[in-house]
Design a protein around this motif. Sequence first.
Motif, PDB file in Angstrom:
ATOM      1  N   LYS A   1      -8.303  -3.835  -0.589  1.00 37.61           N
ATOM      2  CA  LYS A   1      -8.392  -2.426  -0.920  1.00 37.61           C
ATOM      3  C   LYS A   1      -7.277  -1.684  -0.195  1.00 37.61           C
ATOM      4  O   LYS A   1      -6.719  -2.197   0.768  1.00 37.61           O
ATOM      5  CB  LYS A   1      -9.753  -1.862  -0.475  1.00 37.61           C
ATOM      6  CG  LYS A   1     -10.905  -2.186  -1.406  1.00 37.61           C
ATOM      7  CD  LYS A   1     -12.220  -1.707  -0.842  1.00 37.61           C
ATOM      8  CE  LYS A   1     -13.350  -1.889  -1.833  1.00 37.61           C
ATOM      9  NZ  LYS A   1     -13.340  -0.848  -2.896  1.00 37.61           N
ATOM     10  N   ALA A   2      -6.967  -0.495  -0.683  1.00 32.38           N
ATOM     11  CA  ALA A   2      -5.996   0.344   0.021  1.00 32.38           C
ATOM     12  C   ALA A   2      -6.753   1.400   0.800  1.00 32.38           C
ATOM     13  O   ALA A   2      -7.680   2.020   0.275  1.00 32.38           O
ATOM     14  CB  ALA A   2      -5.053   1.009  -0.981  1.00 32.38           C
ATOM     15  N   ILE A   3      -6.384   1.578   2.059  1.00 27.51           N
ATOM     16  CA  ILE A   3      -7.036   2.605   2.880  1.00 27.51           C
ATOM     17  C   ILE A   3      -5.983   3.330   3.710  1.00 27.51           C
ATOM     18  O   ILE A   3      -4.842   2.900   3.797  1.00 27.51           O
ATOM     19  CB  ILE A   3      -8.077   1.989   3.835  1.00 27.51           C
ATOM     20  CG1 ILE A   3      -7.376   1.040   4.799  1.00 27.51           C
ATOM     21  CG2 ILE A   3      -9.165   1.262   3.063  1.00 27.51           C
ATOM     22  CD1 ILE A   3      -8.193   0.750   6.036  1.00 27.51           C
TER      23      ILE A   3
ATOM     24  N   THR B   1      -8.627   1.958  -5.430  1.00 26.42           N
ATOM     25  CA  THR B   1      -9.628   0.957  -5.035  1.00 26.42           C
ATOM     26  C   THR B   1     -10.882   1.581  -4.431  1.00 26.42           C
ATOM     27  O   THR B   1     -11.461   1.055  -3.486  1.00 26.42           O
ATOM     28  CB  THR B   1      -9.019  -0.038  -4.030  1.00 26.42           C
ATOM     29  OG1 THR B   1      -8.507   0.678  -2.906  1.00 26.42           O
ATOM     30  CG2 THR B   1      -7.909  -0.842  -4.676  1.00 26.42           C
TER      31      THR B   1
ATOM     32  N   ALA C   1       0.861  -1.187   0.000  1.00 30.84           N
ATOM     33  CA  ALA C   1       0.000   0.000   0.000  1.00 30.84           C
ATOM     34  C   ALA C   1       0.889   1.227   0.000  1.00 30.84           C
ATOM     35  O   ALA C   1       1.855   1.290   0.754  1.00 30.84           O
ATOM     36  CB  ALA C   1      -0.903  -0.002   1.227  1.00 30.84           C
TER      37      ALA C   1
ATOM     38  N   LEU D   1      -2.529   1.461   4.104  1.00 36.35           N
ATOM     39  CA  LEU D   1      -2.534   0.061   4.515  1.00 36.35           C
ATOM     40  C   LEU D   1      -3.291  -0.751   3.479  1.00 36.35           C
ATOM     41  O   LEU D   1      -4.141  -0.221   2.762  1.00 36.35           O
ATOM     42  CB  LEU D   1      -3.241  -0.105   5.864  1.00 36.35           C
ATOM     43  CG  LEU D   1      -2.774   0.729   7.051  1.00 36.35           C
ATOM     44  CD1 LEU D   1      -3.725   0.529   8.235  1.00 36.35           C
ATOM     45  CD2 LEU D   1      -1.349   0.368   7.426  1.00 36.35           C
ATOM     46  N   ILE D   2      -2.993  -2.031   3.414  1.00 37.00           N
ATOM     47  CA  ILE D   2      -3.847  -2.918   2.622  1.00 37.00           C
ATOM     48  C   ILE D   2      -4.915  -3.480   3.548  1.00 37.00           C
ATOM     49  O   ILE D   2      -4.605  -4.073   4.585  1.00 37.00           O
ATOM     50  CB  ILE D   2      -3.046  -4.084   1.996  1.00 37.00           C
ATOM     51  CG1 ILE D   2      -2.006  -3.552   1.011  1.00 37.00           C
ATOM     52  CG2 ILE D   2      -3.994  -5.047   1.297  1.00 37.00           C
ATOM     53  CD1 ILE D   2      -1.226  -4.651   0.298  1.00 37.00           C
TER      54      ILE D   2
END
Lengths: 242, 242
Positions: free
Chosen positions: B188-190, A232, A189, B208-209
């Motif tokens: 997803k990436a957040i 995403t 990420a 983060l993933i």
Amino acid sequence: MTTAPTFRPLWRQIRDLIVRELESGAWKPGEAIPPEPELAARYRVSQGTARRAVDALADENLVVRRQGKGTFVATHTEERVSVPRFLRIRRDDGVDEYPGSRLIDVRRSKAGVEASRHLGLRAGEGVIVLRRVLDLAGAPAVLDEITLPGTLFRGLTKDRVEAYRGSMYGLFETGFGVRMLKARETLKAIAADPASAALLAVEPGTPLIAVERVTTTYGERPVELRRGLCATARCHYLNDLG
Amino acid sequence: MTTAPTFRPLWRQIRDLIVRELESGAWKPGEAIPPEPELAARYRVSQGTARRAVDALADENLVVRRQGKGTFVATHTEERVSVPRFLRIRRDDGVDEYPGSRLIDVRRSKAGVEASRHLGLRAGEGVIVLRRVLDLAGAPAVLDEITLPGTLFRGLTKDRVEAYRGSMYGLFETGFGVRMLKARETLKAIAADPASAALLAVEPGTPLIAVERVTTTYGERPVELRRGLCATARCHYLNDLG
DNA sequence: CAGTGGTCTAGACCACATC
DNA sequence: ATGTGGTCTAGACCACTGG
């Protein structure tokens, strides 16, 4: 220290012989390989053993069996019907969509440290770098940077890519005789840098999934390094664990 | 509309019968299933056909073949030797390490919308929520939140988890008779929220993933919803495409 | 040594696609 | 009707494990 395999089943040897034929291009992607009885005769084994060898190839996705029709060399050119086999990005809403592709540029340059390491090139060897954006659900989803060994993809130009109708791997296969067989992806990420953010239509700093893919052909030989940045917000990376 | 399969091979039927035996717990994880000649006799088929059925089970990772010894029901309790089968997080330096696990808390609560949807529960049904941190290379790597159906994991407590030596799925299998067979992960990436950031020892906002895993047992029945947040500074998510 | 899974064969027959 | 892959059988023999 690992001891060398002391025993190789007949079907395994046949499998290896067929792989060599495939590698040499005796039968092209999409074409049928000889029927089982013929393979059995050619290699002087029972049909059951020839069949076992072909089974192994089918398990490895090198060939595709079609009952009543024959066994065909696997190809990336017939993936338009569904989703490309190596594409793990899916829409959140579950709709299966063949992603749109917009080519940004195609450049020739010298392999850097990373590229030469992953592609097994000497530092400074020529590479072709191709950038594009994949669209999903009408919005930019992936920013790809594809690095290829120059020697294998000599006539690759922007025009040539844009003229081709189908997936990138379909072009590599039909235009350059390079078959993409396996790939290994490494995900991290990261925060979007300004340039990438603009191309993906997100704010700089937006979290993205950075996918690094090394794709190999016969004999695990690496022939593509791909770095993808995935936004995403409306899609995700899908992975099935068996 | 899809037409019902008009033909089921014998080996397929035998496979299904053996799966039912496995599901009913006739043979426990780690134990041997009957040898091929015995299976052949029991189901009144040739050994070749019994073998074909077992081959299918081995391909699905339901059983493990060991030449000269027998065929054994697959288990998550013997994964200490290498890396757990479902763990895709690896150290960047390539060292294979069995990750350390620190349990934060175990709570009982009611299924929310997401949990009930993914686990096939009625809204408000009891669930157990377990949180932990996985350490890799001496640093926090993954913050996991594991949601389980209360009915299946009745006696699950913090003490019980901490007392168990082995993987989480090993505990589920030996302590509750629930076998984790397949999983589907959605990534997803957040950006890290402050609370998660603290537990992962990163700055708030760090990309983060986010991994959402739905794990299933026999018959594709979902039995675990897991949300993981992965800090990918010194590790990555690895995926092989065949 | 006996018992397990693994290989190989030869042959019969079935299911599917095509002409 | 023919040719393809798919199933099933019966039997011989090989490779590996453990007593």
